[in-house]
Design a protein around this motif. Structure first.
Motif, PDB file in Angstrom:
ATOM      1  N   SER A   1       0.904  -1.288   0.119  1.00 46.43           N
ATOM      2  CA  SER A   1       0.204   0.024   0.013  1.00 46.43           C
ATOM      3  C   SER A   1       0.806   1.228  -0.122  1.00 46.43           C
ATOM      4  N   ALA A   2       1.812   1.221   0.855  1.00 46.13           N
ATOM      5  CA  ALA A   2       2.907   2.525   0.726  1.00 46.13           C
ATOM      6  C   ALA A   2       3.467   2.680  -0.615  1.00 46.13           C
ATOM      7  N   ALA A   3       3.694   1.259  -1.345  1.00 45.46           N
ATOM      8  CA  ALA A   3       4.249   1.477  -2.879  1.00 45.46           C
ATOM      9  C   ALA A   3       3.320   1.901  -3.527  1.00 45.46           C
ATOM     10  N   ALA A   4       2.103   1.837  -3.507  1.00 42.60           N
ATOM     11  CA  ALA A   4       1.161   1.943  -4.498  1.00 42.60           C
ATOM     12  C   ALA A   4       0.730   3.565  -4.283  1.00 42.60           C
ATOM     13  N   VAL A   5       0.792   4.025  -2.933  1.00 45.38           N
ATOM     14  CA  VAL A   5       0.496   5.422  -2.734  1.00 45.38           C
ATOM     15  C   VAL A   5       1.833   6.292  -3.493  1.00 45.38           C
TER      16      VAL A   5
ATOM     17  N   ARG B   1       5.071  -9.229  -8.863  1.00 49.27           N
ATOM     18  CA  ARG B   1       4.282 -10.343  -8.564  1.00 49.27           C
ATOM     19  C   ARG B   1       3.418 -10.243  -7.382  1.00 49.27           C
ATOM     20  N   ALA B   2       3.740  -9.728  -6.229  1.00 43.85           N
ATOM     21  CA  ALA B   2       3.120  -9.461  -4.945  1.00 43.85           C
ATOM     22  C   ALA B   2       2.151  -8.119  -5.327  1.00 43.85           C
ATOM     23  N   PHE B   3       2.471  -7.388  -6.067  1.00 49.29           N
ATOM     24  CA  PHE B   3       1.813  -6.033  -6.159  1.00 49.29           C
ATOM     25  C   PHE B   3       0.651  -6.543  -6.953  1.00 49.29           C
TER      26      PHE B   3
ATOM     27  N   GLY C   1      -4.223  -6.481  -8.519  1.00 46.19           N
ATOM     28  CA  GLY C   1      -4.994  -6.903  -9.614  1.00 46.19           C
ATOM     29  C   GLY C   1      -4.335  -6.242 -10.855  1.00 46.19           C
ATOM     30  N   VAL C   2      -3.324  -5.522 -10.625  1.00 44.81           N
ATOM     31  CA  VAL C   2      -2.461  -4.720 -11.986  1.00 44.81           C
ATOM     32  C   VAL C   2      -1.114  -4.510 -11.433  1.00 44.81           C
ATOM     33  N   SER C   3      -0.333  -4.489 -12.271  1.00 43.14           N
ATOM     34  CA  SER C   3       1.217  -4.420 -12.232  1.00 43.14           C
ATOM     35  C   SER C   3       1.526  -2.759 -11.804  1.00 43.14           C
ATOM     36  N   PRO C   4       2.496  -2.576 -11.305  1.00 39.94           N
ATOM     37  CA  PRO C   4       2.833  -1.122 -10.792  1.00 39.94           C
ATOM     38  C   PRO C   4       2.706  -0.272 -11.944  1.00 39.94           C
ATOM     39  N   LYS C   5       3.297  -0.626 -13.248  1.00 40.24           N
ATOM     40  CA  LYS C   5       3.084   0.455 -14.381  1.00 40.24           C
ATOM     41  C   LYS C   5       1.778   0.780 -14.796  1.00 40.24           C
TER      42      LYS C   5
ATOM     43  N   VAL D   1      -6.154   3.372  -7.610  1.00 38.60           N
ATOM     44  CA  VAL D   1      -6.062   2.069  -7.009  1.00 38.60           C
ATOM     45  C   VAL D   1      -7.409   1.240  -6.948  1.00 38.60           C
ATOM     46  N   LEU D   2      -7.543   0.075  -7.658  1.00 41.33           N
ATOM     47  CA  LEU D   2      -9.014  -0.129  -7.819  1.00 41.33           C
ATOM     48  C   LEU D   2      -9.160  -1.418  -6.378  1.00 41.33           C
TER      49      LEU D   2
END
Length: 299
Positions: A60-64, A90-92, A97-101, A109-110
């Motif tokens: 979650s910190a990475a997504a933000v 893979r973990a993300f 449900g989506v890649s970081p890119k 974020v879905l």
């Protein structure tokens, strides 16, 4: 011992160390619990296994950060404790449900971000008070059927009811040879792995030592152990399952913290006998293996 303060201390530590490897043993030591007891208390109070919480907080910190900055994906991955780009991707993707890119391309974020847990307003389970009986149960043997499942994302809450349904509908208990008491069944959690949140759930009956399990069944021998035995409040059919769940929550959020005991990490089980038949005044016994705490509890 103040359980809320102990678990919050471990949560704060997680937040301060998202950039490096954190172990269950390390967090348990910070909370002043044994590893298995910490694993169980954290799960009850936070709502998910501790190592799952750590993983979701990192992702979650990475997504933000992916949405708020132009930092390289590999740099973000490294800063939240992932040392390999592939394992982070893979973990993300498994989490969101989506890649970081793809997340950056979408711009939102879905899936749900895992916010930092805060127990400052945590309310201990109320409305129930059950005092246990202490019992040293001699070594015993169980024969029955087992299922490997996990606490992750509530998988066990789907698997175990379906497992029981299959057991009841197909009258599998009737196939267990020579049970000591065919009216008493055990629902047991064994082979717990706090790191992965996996465990084996066993449904069976007590049998003589050395019994041979037919194909499709399993035989287990359990050593002598001290148990705190909790009897759930009498309940109607509709309130039976909630009464069991409330008793479990009471044990881990109220009883343990003032008892001077903690979970010993060995097999725990629910015992179902004639008291849970019918539609009224249904009860079961919950057997928790216990040991004296290393740190004395205070009320």
């Amino acid at each position: 011992m103040d359980y809320v303060a102990c678990i919050q201390r471990s949560i704060d530590y997680i937040e301060e160390h998202l950039d490096r490897r954190i172990t269950l043993n390390e967090l348990a030591e910070i909370a002043c619990f044994s590893p298995f007891h910490f694993h169980r208390v954290f799960h009850v109070m936070v709502g998910e296994p501790v190592m799952d919480y750590v993983r979701k907080r990192r992702l979650s910190a990475a997504a933000v950060r992916l949405l708020a900055t132009d930092d390289k994906v590999i740099d973000i991955a490294f800063d939240v404790g992932f040392h390999y780009h592939e394992s982070f991707n893979r973990a993300f993707k498994k989490c969101f449900g989506v890649s970081p890119k793809q997340l950056r391309q979408r711009g939102s974020v879905l899936g749900s971000l895992r916010e930092r847990a805060c127990l400052s307003t945590y309310i201990m389970t109320g409305g129930i008070s059950v005092e246990p009986k202490f019992f040293t149960k001699p070594a015993f043997s169980i024969m029955g059927y087992e299922l490997r499942t996990s606490n992750t994302d509530g998988q066990n809450n789907r698997d175990i009811p379906a497992f029981w349904q299959d057991y009841i509908v197909n009258r599998k208990g009737a196939a267990i040879p020579n049970p000591i008491d065919s009216s008493t069944e055990f629902g047991m959690c064994v082979d717990n792995d706090p790191e992965t949140s996996e465990f084996t759930y066993l449904i069976g009956m007590e049998v003589a030592e050395g019994s041979t399990a037919p194909e499709g069944m399993t035989y287990r021998r359990f050593p002598e152990a001290e148990y705190a035995v909790f009897t759930t409040p009498k309940a109607s059919e509709s309130e039976f399952v909630p009464s069991i769940q409330n008793t479990w929550n009471y044990i881990f959020t109220k009883w343990f913290q003032n008892s001077g005991y903690e979970h010993s990490g060995s097999v725990e089980f629910e015992l179902y006998d004639t008291r849970c038949h019918g539609s009224e005044n249904k009860q079961i016994d919950i057997y928790l293996p216990v040991k004296k705490t290393a740190v004395p509890s205070t009320k």
